[in-house]
Design a protein around this motif. Structure first.
Motif, PDB file in Angstrom:
ATOM      1  N   THR A 167     -46.685  28.278   6.879  1.00  0.00           N
ATOM      2  CA  THR A 167     -46.981  28.023   5.475  1.00  0.00           C
ATOM      3  C   THR A 167     -45.708  28.044   4.639  1.00  0.00           C
ATOM      4  OG1 THR A 167     -49.109  29.110   5.830  1.00  0.00           O
ATOM      5  CG2 THR A 167     -48.423  28.789   3.541  1.00  0.00           C
ATOM      6  N   GLU A 226     -45.263  28.068   1.482  1.00  0.00           N
ATOM      7  CA  GLU A 226     -45.307  28.992   0.351  1.00  0.00           C
ATOM      8  C   GLU A 226     -44.932  30.426   0.747  1.00  0.00           C
ATOM      9  OE1 GLU A 226     -47.490  25.380  -0.573  1.00  0.00           O
ATOM     10  OE2 GLU A 226     -47.737  26.777   1.098  1.00  0.00           O
ATOM     11  N   ILE A 227     -45.214  30.804   1.983  1.00  0.00           N
ATOM     12  CA  ILE A 227     -44.784  32.122   2.473  1.00  0.00           C
ATOM     13  C   ILE A 227     -43.255  32.194   2.452  1.00  0.00           C
ATOM     14  CG2 ILE A 227     -44.602  33.591   4.546  1.00  0.00           C
ATOM     15  CD1 ILE A 227     -47.345  33.921   3.430  1.00  0.00           C
ATOM     16  N   SER A 249     -51.400  33.232   2.002  1.00  0.00           N
ATOM     17  CA  SER A 249     -51.955  32.610   3.212  1.00  0.00           C
ATOM     18  C   SER A 249     -52.398  33.706   4.173  1.00  0.00           C
ATOM     19  CB  SER A 249     -50.887  31.741   3.881  1.00  0.00           C
ATOM     20  OG  SER A 249     -51.338  31.270   5.134  1.00  0.00           O
ATOM     21  N   ASP A 250     -53.333  33.382   5.040  1.00  0.00           N
ATOM     22  CA  ASP A 250     -53.691  34.333   6.095  1.00  0.00           C
ATOM     23  C   ASP A 250     -53.011  33.962   7.413  1.00  0.00           C
ATOM     24  OD1 ASP A 250     -55.157  32.147   6.891  1.00  0.00           O
ATOM     25  OD2 ASP A 250     -57.084  33.181   6.970  1.00  0.00           O
ATOM     26  N   ASP A 251     -52.110  32.993   7.362  1.00  0.00           N
ATOM     27  CA  ASP A 251     -51.419  32.527   8.568  1.00  0.00           C
ATOM     28  C   ASP A 251     -49.954  32.971   8.539  1.00  0.00           C
ATOM     29  OD1 ASP A 251     -50.795  31.331  10.923  1.00  0.00           O
ATOM     30  OD2 ASP A 251     -51.088  29.269  10.223  1.00  0.00           O
ATOM     31  N   GLN A 279     -50.705  38.028   1.983  1.00  0.00           N
ATOM     32  CA  GLN A 279     -52.117  37.702   2.187  1.00  0.00           C
ATOM     33  C   GLN A 279     -52.674  36.864   1.038  1.00  0.00           C
ATOM     34  OE1 GLN A 279     -53.603  41.704   2.516  1.00  0.00           O
ATOM     35  NE2 GLN A 279     -53.761  41.598   4.755  1.00  0.00           N
ATOM     36  N   LYS A 294     -53.088  39.038   8.321  1.00  0.00           N
ATOM     37  CA  LYS A 294     -54.294  38.923   7.502  1.00  0.00           C
ATOM     38  C   LYS A 294     -55.181  40.161   7.575  1.00  0.00           C
ATOM     39  CE  LYS A 294     -56.958  36.584  11.055  1.00  0.00           C
ATOM     40  NZ  LYS A 294     -57.669  35.366  11.425  1.00  0.00           N
ATOM     41  N   SER A 306     -44.452  32.111   9.829  1.00  0.00           N
ATOM     42  CA  SER A 306     -45.601  31.429   9.258  1.00  0.00           C
ATOM     43  C   SER A 306     -45.338  29.934   9.205  1.00  0.00           C
ATOM     44  CB  SER A 306     -45.868  31.940   7.833  1.00  0.00           C
ATOM     45  OG  SER A 306     -46.920  31.216   7.241  1.00  0.00           O
TER      46      SER A 306
END
Length: 176
Positions: A15, A17-18, A104-106, A101, A128, A13
């Motif tokens: 992201t 935060e992931i 993030s959806d990425d 999810q 996602k 990811s």
């Protein structure tokens, strides 16, 4: 019946935060004979108030073999290995996917698994769209009496191919 099932997980990811979430699978989650490793592993996914429930996991128990590898740079893959008992912990990974999810959806979670007596191999994908797991239980076990190195190499290659075939099937089913 399966005994220990090893699940190798990668989460990709961009992201941050992931990756921060995946780093919660820390040293408190590791160790076969550490009494809190299983509950601590589950609490990452189910929260601090989680009480043992086999239906949350999909296997008798689960723990992280070692802390997650996370570097908070964009797009870096988190890598973990989980060990569970009896079966693949499908519900655990379905719920882990739901947690990701929420962030993030990425992302893409990819998992391959094998069982120590070679009763089955499997693979799954989460993103996602949810989580899908495919299992192959038609694996021919290694003939431990055959000492031919080529035979052993071909066998382990076949196991690896079967796991990745399950991953590809899961990905197709998830994205349909």
């Amino acid at each position: 019946m399966a005994n220990h099932v090893r699940s190798r997980v990668e989460v990709e990811s961009p992201t941050k935060e992931i990756h921060e979430f995946m780093s919660k699978f820390d040293d408190s989650c590791t160790g076969l004979f550490e009494t809190e490793s299983g509950p601590n592993t589950c609490k990452v996914v189910f929260g601090d108030d989680w009480k043992y429930n086999i239906n949350d996991i999909g296997s008798k128990w689960i723990f992280a073999e070692e802390a997650a590898y996370s570097d908070f740079e964009e797009g870096l893959t988190d890598e973990l290995v989980f060990t569970s008992a009896w079966s693949f912990p499908e519900d655990f990974f379905r719920n882990l996917t739901k947690k990701l999810q929420e962030i993030s959806d990425d992302f893409e979670l990819t998992v391959t698994c094998d069982e120590e007596s070679e009763d089955f191999v499997g693979g799954g994908v989460g993103n996602k769209n949810g989580f899908v797991y495919i299992e192959d239980d038609e694996i021919e076990p290694l003939d431990w009496d055959n000492e031919d190195d080529d035979y052993k190499d071909e066998h382990w290659d076949m196991i690896d191919e079967a796991k990745w075939s399950c991953v590809e099937s899961a990905k197709e089913n998830l994205n349909d």
